[in-house]
Scaffold this motif. Structure first.
Motif, PDB file in Angstrom:
ATOM      1  N   THR A 199      15.091   1.949  -2.602  1.00 36.61           N
ATOM      2  CA  THR A 199      15.154   2.265  -4.029  1.00 36.61           C
ATOM      3  C   THR A 199      16.593   2.578  -4.433  1.00 36.61           C
ATOM      4  OG1 THR A 199      12.889   3.086  -3.971  1.00 36.61           O
ATOM      5  CG2 THR A 199      14.248   3.768  -5.830  1.00 36.61           C
ATOM      6  N   TRP A 238      10.927   2.510  -8.229  1.00 36.40           N
ATOM      7  CA  TRP A 238      10.272   3.336  -7.214  1.00 36.40           C
ATOM      8  C   TRP A 238       8.801   2.931  -7.065  1.00 36.40           C
ATOM      9  CZ3 TRP A 238      11.685   6.816  -3.612  1.00 36.40           C
ATOM     10  CH2 TRP A 238      10.667   7.547  -3.000  1.00 36.40           C
ATOM     11  N   TRP A 271       6.999   1.284  -3.844  1.00 35.25           N
ATOM     12  CA  TRP A 271       5.862   1.976  -3.246  1.00 35.25           C
ATOM     13  C   TRP A 271       4.690   1.010  -3.066  1.00 35.25           C
ATOM     14  CZ3 TRP A 271       1.200   3.631  -5.858  1.00 35.25           C
ATOM     15  CH2 TRP A 271       0.375   4.413  -5.064  1.00 35.25           C
TER      16      TRP A 271
END
Length: 122
Positions: A31, A74, A78
């Motif tokens: 990230t 992010w 994920w």
């Protein structure tokens, strides 16, 4: 894609030492890498627009947009790197682990270039 290669290289390098935290560390790293690349692009285009005397948006709106983009990156990482995708990347035979110096140097160089472009604006 080089992002996948960087992710799996970072994950494998820190899997031995940190075991369960390696997934989180790799996600934070990737990230950070993607955000540094985005900041580099944004600062380049902002410097270009400044040289061309184009007023695109206010500084506050740009910061809010970058925060929303960071949350989106992010969330994307994920979803992308938990579960099956990581196992597939880890099992691939053609995988080549990147050296540690490259893993560290790419985000740092991006941030340095971002700083140079931002300094050219002000």
């Amino acid at each position: 894609m080089f992002i996948d290669t960087f992710y799996i290289s970072f994950f494998n390098r820190f899997k031995k030492g940190f075991k369960k935290k390696a997934v989180l560390l790799a996600q934070v790293y990737i990230t950070f890498l993607e955000l540094s690349l985005v900041l580099l692009l944004v600062s380049f285009f902002a410097a270009f627009a400044n040289q061309m005397k184009i007023d695109l948006m206010s500084q506050t709106k740009a910061i809010v947009l970058l925060i929303i983009l960071a949350i989106g990156i992010w969330f994307k990482n994920w979803l992308k790197f938990t579960g099956k995708k990581r196992n597939v990347l880890n099992a691939s035979k053609k995988r080549k682990d990147e050296p540690l110096w490259k893993l560290i140097l790419v985000p740092i160089v991006c941030l340095i270039l971002t700083f140079v472009f931002v300094k050219s604006i002000y």
